[in-house]
Write a protein that holds these residues in place. Structure first.
Motif, PDB file in Angstrom:
ATOM      1  N   PRO B 192       0.837  -1.200   0.000  1.00  0.00           N
ATOM      2  CA  PRO B 192       0.000   0.000   0.000  1.00  0.00           C
ATOM      3  C   PRO B 192       0.870   1.247   0.000  1.00  0.00           C
ATOM      4  O   PRO B 192       2.011   1.209   0.466  1.00  0.00           O
ATOM      5  CB  PRO B 192      -0.794  -0.126   1.310  1.00  0.00           C
ATOM      6  CG  PRO B 192       0.050  -0.959   2.194  1.00  0.00           C
ATOM      7  CD  PRO B 192       0.841  -1.883   1.309  1.00  0.00           C
ATOM      8  N   ALA B 193       0.313   2.331  -0.502  1.00  0.00           N
ATOM      9  CA  ALA B 193       1.070   3.579  -0.540  1.00  0.00           C
ATOM     10  C   ALA B 193       1.478   3.976   0.864  1.00  0.00           C
ATOM     11  O   ALA B 193       2.564   4.499   1.102  1.00  0.00           O
ATOM     12  CB  ALA B 193       0.226   4.679  -1.179  1.00  0.00           C
ATOM     13  N   ASN B 194       0.597   3.690   1.783  1.00  0.00           N
ATOM     14  CA  ASN B 194       0.850   3.991   3.168  1.00  0.00           C
ATOM     15  C   ASN B 194       1.001   2.668   3.911  1.00  0.00           C
ATOM     16  O   ASN B 194       0.036   1.907   4.024  1.00  0.00           O
ATOM     17  CB  ASN B 194      -0.344   4.775   3.723  1.00  0.00           C
ATOM     18  CG  ASN B 194      -0.025   5.399   5.048  1.00  0.00           C
ATOM     19  OD1 ASN B 194       1.000   5.095   5.656  1.00  0.00           O
ATOM     20  ND2 ASN B 194      -0.922   6.266   5.494  1.00  0.00           N
ATOM     21  N   MET B 195       2.184   2.381   4.415  1.00  0.00           N
ATOM     22  CA  MET B 195       2.399   1.085   5.072  1.00  0.00           C
ATOM     23  C   MET B 195       1.486   0.879   6.276  1.00  0.00           C
ATOM     24  O   MET B 195       1.287  -0.240   6.718  1.00  0.00           O
ATOM     25  CB  MET B 195       3.857   0.931   5.525  1.00  0.00           C
ATOM     26  CG  MET B 195       4.782   0.385   4.468  1.00  0.00           C
ATOM     27  SD  MET B 195       4.336  -1.275   3.928  1.00  0.00           S
ATOM     28  CE  MET B 195       5.353  -2.263   5.008  1.00  0.00           C
ATOM     29  N   GLU B 196       0.934   1.968   6.760  1.00  0.00           N
ATOM     30  CA  GLU B 196       0.030   1.841   7.901  1.00  0.00           C
ATOM     31  C   GLU B 196      -1.231   1.087   7.518  1.00  0.00           C
ATOM     32  O   GLU B 196      -1.924   0.563   8.374  1.00  0.00           O
ATOM     33  CB  GLU B 196      -0.359   3.232   8.403  1.00  0.00           C
ATOM     34  CG  GLU B 196       0.838   4.049   8.835  1.00  0.00           C
ATOM     35  CD  GLU B 196       0.501   5.524   8.912  1.00  0.00           C
ATOM     36  OE1 GLU B 196       1.407   6.331   9.084  1.00  0.00           O
ATOM     37  OE2 GLU B 196      -0.696   5.860   8.799  1.00  0.00           O
ATOM     38  N   GLU B 197      -1.524   1.068   6.217  1.00  0.00           N
ATOM     39  CA  GLU B 197      -2.734   0.388   5.775  1.00  0.00           C
ATOM     40  C   GLU B 197      -2.501  -1.077   5.445  1.00  0.00           C
ATOM     41  O   GLU B 197      -3.386  -1.744   4.930  1.00  0.00           O
ATOM     42  CB  GLU B 197      -3.293   1.076   4.525  1.00  0.00           C
ATOM     43  CG  GLU B 197      -3.816   2.463   4.790  1.00  0.00           C
ATOM     44  CD  GLU B 197      -3.867   3.290   3.512  1.00  0.00           C
ATOM     45  OE1 GLU B 197      -4.069   4.508   3.616  1.00  0.00           O
ATOM     46  OE2 GLU B 197      -3.686   2.712   2.416  1.00  0.00           O
ATOM     47  N   LEU B 198      -1.341  -1.571   5.714  1.00  0.00           N
ATOM     48  CA  LEU B 198      -1.031  -2.957   5.344  1.00  0.00           C
ATOM     49  C   LEU B 198      -1.806  -3.933   6.207  1.00  0.00           C
ATOM     50  O   LEU B 198      -1.700  -3.913   7.431  1.00  0.00           O
ATOM     51  CB  LEU B 198       0.466  -3.203   5.504  1.00  0.00           C
ATOM     52  CG  LEU B 198       0.928  -4.625   5.171  1.00  0.00           C
ATOM     53  CD1 LEU B 198       0.745  -4.905   3.702  1.00  0.00           C
ATOM     54  CD2 LEU B 198       2.396  -4.797   5.558  1.00  0.00           C
ATOM     55  N   THR B 199      -2.588  -4.793   5.572  1.00  0.00           N
ATOM     56  CA  THR B 199      -3.316  -5.798   6.335  1.00  0.00           C
ATOM     57  C   THR B 199      -3.177  -7.191   5.728  1.00  0.00           C
ATOM     58  O   THR B 199      -3.680  -8.155   6.288  1.00  0.00           O
ATOM     59  CB  THR B 199      -4.826  -5.470   6.402  1.00  0.00           C
ATOM     60  OG1 THR B 199      -5.314  -5.363   5.067  1.00  0.00           O
ATOM     61  CG2 THR B 199      -5.092  -4.205   7.172  1.00  0.00           C
TER      62      THR B 199
END
Lengths: 249, 420
Positions: B192-199
């Motif tokens: 994801p562009a934002n690693m915080e959204e990685l699930t």
């Protein structure tokens, strides 16, 4: 598994006040078990072997589990629940039996909730409402430990709790992603160094807790602390090692 | 001996390669049946041993890169030499294993012991001759495919065109040409562009055995995506999406973790694929995306122990699975050094144990049983007495015969069907 003495201490204290908790002593409630699972998960996220890059799949699965618990707790409205299980190293000693958590949600709905606990919560809240606007926040599983640091528990209200929690989860992935000096500085810049001393942090936190009737929870936590001091120390040693690596790089 | 981390037969089954945690590759070769012992089936003996990968240090991240061999894949044999790909977390290497059984003698410029001759001593020229020597098996690295993966490589798969192969890490899949080491093409990127959204992460990937444009990859959420490389250069859009709807009555906090797929394998026919998650093995028909056609429970008795298994991290163990040559039977490992085979037609399943005590050479393996109810019968084992440190993660089945290789921690077991 729960240390019996501690459990009795906690609930005995309330029994005089509420008188509804006799049934809880025998079976750990779903909420407590869920809390325990949450603590265990946070410990797992933190205790990655820092010499080798942590397994991303495992971290993602644990983080998803944590989020799931968080969402459910938000829906239950139990973010305000008293969390006596402070940091992770304590939870490893007090893991509950696995049965209830492993049962399906249908089984849960079929009456595993201990009614007494629920009412306890409600009564408590109504008491608090008379005090200040500040809700009973606290130690509840607030902030997921950052990957490179010790647990930093903050005393904030639940909304901020959630925000910090998410932020910390995110930071874990970010640090997994890039360990450049800049990000390291960012990570450290916000941290108050006094939090590195887990012992003072825990006791300090407990004393700040506005528990109202539950002052005895303070003493509840300290045996846990002493029991797990060695764990704290080894965590701190790991931490020093990690900090050393980061600073040198 | 080190912990075995991968096991793989070659295309003919004559060679069996194992990789271990120390970065070593050991190749076994099947002995040819000789006239003197017509009844003895070919045994496997050590053919070659070499150090494939060394530990490395990533200075930028201050992290070690393990030398553990994650996967070995053979290339089909095209000449006298054998080729295989072996990979650790970051680097894939192509190794050539060749035999040398002749030695050249009679050099002009150097002595027999290799020392250079004085030029004035050379009074006549002669043609070197080839003399036989003891068989020597040499392994030499022919290609190194490096610096293409930010995350840990979990799969490699040789394409049916025998010219390209894919390598998959947690978030990306790259396509390589076997001859080209300085470039690879990224064909899947789920970062994801934002690693915080990685699930969700990629857990395994494999090329279709016949269609060189088709590959599949599995995820930590229990889904499989089939991609067609003809549709676009970047296969982020899948062509088929395989997922079994979750049973809401069995949902728990561990549902997602146990649904994470640890291995995906196409059948030899190319019509089916098999996936392994924590508790079960599922066979999918490539033409049906909404549910598997067959589901086999590997160790359902662990379902009530998931919290303990989460605590001791066993729930994250990645078991592999494999087909037999005719796709009629599938095999996978379990704990306590047990492994399970499932016959698809008869639905018969067998539990066997790979241990020194229970398997003398040439002895027939006795089926094992785990006791799930209160009353334990003789020879049964209770769930609580299972040894969760003895896990069989890697198994392989000979491509044509009923010979199986089972890796039990640092021991390799070979079993074959008894022939009367």
């Amino acid at each position: 598994m729960f240390v019996r003495g501690l459990k009795r201490k906690c609930f005995d204290g309330e029994e005089d006040i509420e008188g509804t908790l006799a049934g809880i002593k025998a079976i750990p409630s779903y909420n407590l078990q869920r809390q325990s699972l949450l603590d265990m998960s946070l410990v797992k996220l933190q205790l990655c072997h820092m010499l080798v890059e942590p397994n991303l799949c495992r971290s993602v699965l644990i983080a998803n589990t944590v989020r799931q618990i968080q969402e459910e707790m938000t829906q239950d409205g139990t973010w305000q629940m008293i969390n006596t299980q402070s940091t992770g190293q304590a939870s490893l000693d007090r893991l509950v039996s696995t049965d209830i958590l492993c049962r399906s949600s249908r089984d849960q709905a079929e009456g595993k909730h201990v009614p007494g606990y629920g009412t306890f919560n409600k009564d408590f809240e109504s008491d608090q409402a008379q005090d200040s606007s500040e809700t009973m926040s606290t130690a509840s599983s607030v902030q997921a430990p950052r990957n490179l640091q010790s647990n930093v528990w903050e005393m904030e209200n639940p909304q901020e709790n959630k925000g910090n929690f998410q932020k910390s989860l995110d930071q874990i992935f970010e640090t997994l992603e890039n360990k450049s000096p800049n990000s390291v500085e960012d990570l450290f810049s916000e941290v108050d160094n006094s939090y590195y001393d887990l012992d003072t942090m825990l006791t300090g936190m407990m004393s700040n807790t506005k528990m109202g009737h539950c002052d005895n929870l303070e003493t509840f936590s300290s045996p846990t602390n002493t029991a797990s001091n060695s764990n704290c120390k080894s965590d701190l040693n790991d931490l020093d090692h990690i900090v050393e690596i980061l600073v040198e790089s | 001996a080190d912990i075995i981390s991968t096991v793989e037969f070659n295309y003919t089954g004559d060679l069996l390669a194992t990789g271990d945690k120390g970065g070593r590759v050991v190749i076994f070769q099947r002995e040819q049946e000789t006239k003197s012992r017509p009844l003895s089936r070919g045994e496997y003996n050590v053919y070659s041993t070499f150090q494939s990968h060394e530990p490395e240090f990533d200075y930028l991240k201050s992290l070690e890169i393990e030398e553990k061999i994650n996967k070995i894949r053979w290339l089909p044999q095209q000449n006298a030499a054998h080729f295989l790909l072996s990979t650790n977390d970051k680097t894939i290497k192509l190794w050539k294993i060749s035999e040398r059984d002749k030695r050249a003698e009679g050099y002009n410029l150097k002595d027999e012991d290799g020392r250079l001759r004085e030029p004035f001593r050379v009074t006549e020229l002669r043609v070197p001759t080839l003399k036989p020597m003891d068989l020597m098996v040499e392994a030499s690295p022919r290609r190194t495919f490096a610096n293409a993966h930010t995350y840990h490589i979990n799969s490699i798969s040789v394409n049916s065109d025998y010219a390209t192969y894919l390598s998959a890490d947690d978030l990306r899949i790259n396509l390589w040409h076997l001859e080209v080491t300085n470039r690879s093409f990224n064909i899947v990127d789920i970062k994801p562009a934002n690693m915080e959204e990685l699930t969700e992460v990629i857990t395994a990937a494999e090329f279709h055995p016949h269609h060189c444009n088709v590959f599949v990859y599995s995820s930590s959420k229990g889904t499989i995506r089939l991609c067609d490389m003809r549709s676009s250069a970047l296969c982020d859009q899948h062509s088929k999406f395989f997922e079994e709807p979750e049973d809401p009555s069995s949902r728990s906090f561990f549902s997602e973790i146990i649904s994470s797929i640890s291995d995906v394998k196409f059948s030899h026919s190319g019509r089916y694929m098999m996936t392994r998650d924590y508790l079960s093995v599922k066979v999918w028909d490539l033409n049906m995306e909404n549910r598997p056609v067959e589901t086999y429970q590997v160790h359902e008795y662990l379902r009530s122990k998931l919290c303990s298994l989460y605590e001791n991290d066993c729930i994250f163990d990645k078991f592999e699975c494999c087909w037999n040559g005719s796709d009629s039977t599938i095999m996978t490992g379990s704990y306590n050094n047990f492994f399970r085979t499932f016959e698809r037609n008869s639905r018969r399943d067998t539990t066997l144990e790979a241990s020194r005590e229970s398997s003398k050479p040439r002895a027939i393996l006795k089926p094992r049983k785990v006791c799930t109810t209160g009353k334990r019968k003789k020879d049964e084992i209770t769930v609580d007495s299972l040894d969760f440190n003895k896990k069989i993660l890697h198994t392989a089945w000979h491509p044509t015969e009923n010979i199986i290789a089972v890796a039990a921690t640092n021991n390799l077991y070979l079993f074959q069907e008894k022939v009367n």
